[in-house]
Design a protein around this motif. Sequence first.
Motif, PDB file in Angstrom:
ATOM      1  N   SER A  18       0.855  -0.935   0.196  1.00 48.57           N
ATOM      2  CA  SER A  18       0.286  -0.605   0.211  1.00 48.57           C
ATOM      3  C   SER A  18       0.998   1.304  -0.195  1.00 48.57           C
ATOM      4  N   THR A  19       2.113   1.066   0.423  1.00 49.27           N
ATOM      5  CA  THR A  19       2.748   2.711   0.576  1.00 49.27           C
ATOM      6  C   THR A  19       3.738   2.820  -0.796  1.00 49.27           C
ATOM      7  N   LEU A  20       3.678   1.143  -1.077  1.00 46.05           N
ATOM      8  CA  LEU A  20       4.697   1.502  -2.587  1.00 46.05           C
ATOM      9  C   LEU A  20       3.723   2.150  -3.651  1.00 46.05           C
ATOM     10  N   ARG A  21       2.256   1.900  -3.165  1.00 45.95           N
ATOM     11  CA  ARG A  21       1.444   2.167  -4.462  1.00 45.95           C
ATOM     12  C   ARG A  21       1.417   3.697  -3.887  1.00 45.95           C
ATOM     13  N   TYR A  22       1.455   4.060  -2.643  1.00 46.35           N
ATOM     14  CA  TYR A  22       1.235   5.603  -2.545  1.00 46.35           C
ATOM     15  C   TYR A  22       2.704   6.571  -2.613  1.00 46.35           C
ATOM     16  N   TYR A  23       3.613   5.418  -3.232  1.00 45.92           N
ATOM     17  CA  TYR A  23       4.463   6.484  -3.362  1.00 45.92           C
ATOM     18  C   TYR A  23       4.751   6.813  -4.659  1.00 45.92           C
ATOM     19  N   GLU A  24       4.167   5.665  -5.475  1.00 43.86           N
ATOM     20  CA  GLU A  24       3.870   5.593  -6.506  1.00 43.86           C
ATOM     21  C   GLU A  24       2.768   7.137  -7.326  1.00 43.86           C
ATOM     22  N   GLU A  25       1.977   6.650  -6.263  1.00 38.16           N
ATOM     23  CA  GLU A  25       1.070   7.935  -6.763  1.00 38.16           C
ATOM     24  C   GLU A  25       1.732   9.187  -6.610  1.00 38.16           C
ATOM     25  N   ILE A  26       2.382   9.848  -5.439  1.00 40.15           N
ATOM     26  CA  ILE A  26       2.559  10.967  -5.469  1.00 40.15           C
ATOM     27  C   ILE A  26       4.334  11.176  -6.200  1.00 40.15           C
ATOM     28  N   GLY A  27       4.587  10.546  -7.461  1.00 46.75           N
ATOM     29  CA  GLY A  27       5.630  10.102  -7.958  1.00 46.75           C
ATOM     30  C   GLY A  27       7.309   9.853  -6.944  1.00 46.75           C
ATOM     31  N   LEU A  28       6.948   9.485  -6.188  1.00 44.07           N
ATOM     32  CA  LEU A  28       8.578   9.023  -5.481  1.00 44.07           C
ATOM     33  C   LEU A  28       8.973   7.894  -6.039  1.00 44.07           C
ATOM     34  N   LEU A  51      16.991   5.504  -0.244  1.00 42.76           N
ATOM     35  CA  LEU A  51      17.065   6.877   0.413  1.00 42.76           C
ATOM     36  C   LEU A  51      16.068   7.501   0.639  1.00 42.76           C
ATOM     37  N   ILE A  52      14.222   6.990   0.217  1.00 39.78           N
ATOM     38  CA  ILE A  52      13.183   8.215   0.827  1.00 39.78           C
ATOM     39  C   ILE A  52      12.999   7.519   2.627  1.00 39.78           C
ATOM     40  N   GLU A  53      13.407   6.220   2.890  1.00 42.60           N
ATOM     41  CA  GLU A  53      13.680   6.341   4.377  1.00 42.60           C
ATOM     42  C   GLU A  53      14.723   6.476   5.350  1.00 42.60           C
ATOM     43  N   LEU A  54      15.832   7.387   4.907  1.00 39.43           N
ATOM     44  CA  LEU A  54      16.937   8.156   4.677  1.00 39.43           C
ATOM     45  C   LEU A  54      16.564   9.421   5.460  1.00 39.43           C
ATOM     46  N   GLY A  55      15.812   9.772   4.379  1.00 42.00           N
ATOM     47  CA  GLY A  55      14.988  11.344   4.161  1.00 42.00           C
ATOM     48  C   GLY A  55      14.151  11.261   5.135  1.00 42.00           C
ATOM     49  N   THR A  57      13.699   9.113   7.974  1.00 40.13           N
ATOM     50  CA  THR A  57      14.453   8.915   9.444  1.00 40.13           C
ATOM     51  C   THR A  57      15.251  10.787   9.936  1.00 40.13           C
ATOM     52  N   ALA A  58      15.783  11.084   8.625  1.00 39.53           N
ATOM     53  CA  ALA A  58      15.934  11.635   9.529  1.00 39.53           C
ATOM     54  C   ALA A  58      14.978  13.460   9.120  1.00 39.53           C
ATOM     55  N   GLY A  59      13.676  12.878   9.192  1.00 41.38           N
ATOM     56  CA  GLY A  59      12.886  13.825   9.319  1.00 41.38           C
ATOM     57  C   GLY A  59      12.387  14.861   7.908  1.00 41.38           C
ATOM     58  N   PHE A  60      12.596  14.509   6.941  1.00 40.15           N
ATOM     59  CA  PHE A  60      12.407  15.617   5.512  1.00 40.15           C
ATOM     60  C   PHE A  60      11.208  15.254   5.505  1.00 40.15           C
ATOM     61  N   SER A  61      10.258  15.727   5.168  1.00 39.28           N
ATOM     62  CA  SER A  61       8.954  15.320   4.375  1.00 39.28           C
ATOM     63  C   SER A  61       8.562  14.674   3.047  1.00 39.28           C
ATOM     64  N   LEU A  62       7.517  14.024   2.702  1.00 40.19           N
ATOM     65  CA  LEU A  62       7.880  13.682   1.526  1.00 40.19           C
ATOM     66  C   LEU A  62       8.333  14.169   0.564  1.00 40.19           C
ATOM     67  N   THR A  63       7.330  14.943   0.476  1.00 43.27           N
ATOM     68  CA  THR A  63       7.021  16.274  -0.536  1.00 43.27           C
ATOM     69  C   THR A  63       8.518  16.878  -0.929  1.00 43.27           C
ATOM     70  N   GLU A  64       9.269  17.213   0.697  1.00 41.97           N
ATOM     71  CA  GLU A  64      11.074  17.107   0.413  1.00 41.97           C
ATOM     72  C   GLU A  64      11.752  15.941   0.080  1.00 41.97           C
ATOM     73  N   ILE A  65      11.793  14.885   0.277  1.00 48.81           N
ATOM     74  CA  ILE A  65      12.201  14.262  -0.310  1.00 48.81           C
ATOM     75  C   ILE A  65      11.973  13.909  -1.616  1.00 48.81           C
ATOM     76  N   ALA A  66      10.593  14.511  -2.332  1.00 48.07           N
ATOM     77  CA  ALA A  66      10.036  13.503  -3.738  1.00 48.07           C
ATOM     78  C   ALA A  66      11.295  15.372  -4.294  1.00 48.07           C
TER      79      ALA A  66
END
Length: 149
Positions: A18-28, A51-55, A57-66
Amino acid sequence: MGMMDIGEVAQRSGVPPSTLRYYEEIGLIRSISRHGLRRQFDADVLLKLSLIELGKTAGFSLTEIAGMFGKDGRPDIPRDQLHAKADDLQRQMRDLRVLRDALRHVAECPAPSHLECPTFRKLLKAATRRRVTRPASRASAAKVETGFA
């Protein structure tokens, strides 16, 4: 290694489908094809998920990671953001050390009342000074996060 379906990616990465599908939906991440109804991914997706998990863990939002991936999907990480995050983490670590030491002192203080303890009073003053000198946006965010608005 070739292509992997979503189940294999989930198993190898520990990221639920479900998370993989969400990541794909938001373009990660991006699937490269489908086999029936199952998404197929290139093996490089495992590195990207790391890399996404590292981001995260460091406190970056998914938008920042994208924003840390170029148009081609390869990492393009702005070093100034990393420096700013490292500085923020350093401040948090310092604040947590002070909090840890204060809690230990309060737990072990031999004074009959904590208010009679000069060290405890100093700790209270220091905590108040930190709150007053903290930038308004961080102080407001802390109030919202802790429910002390």
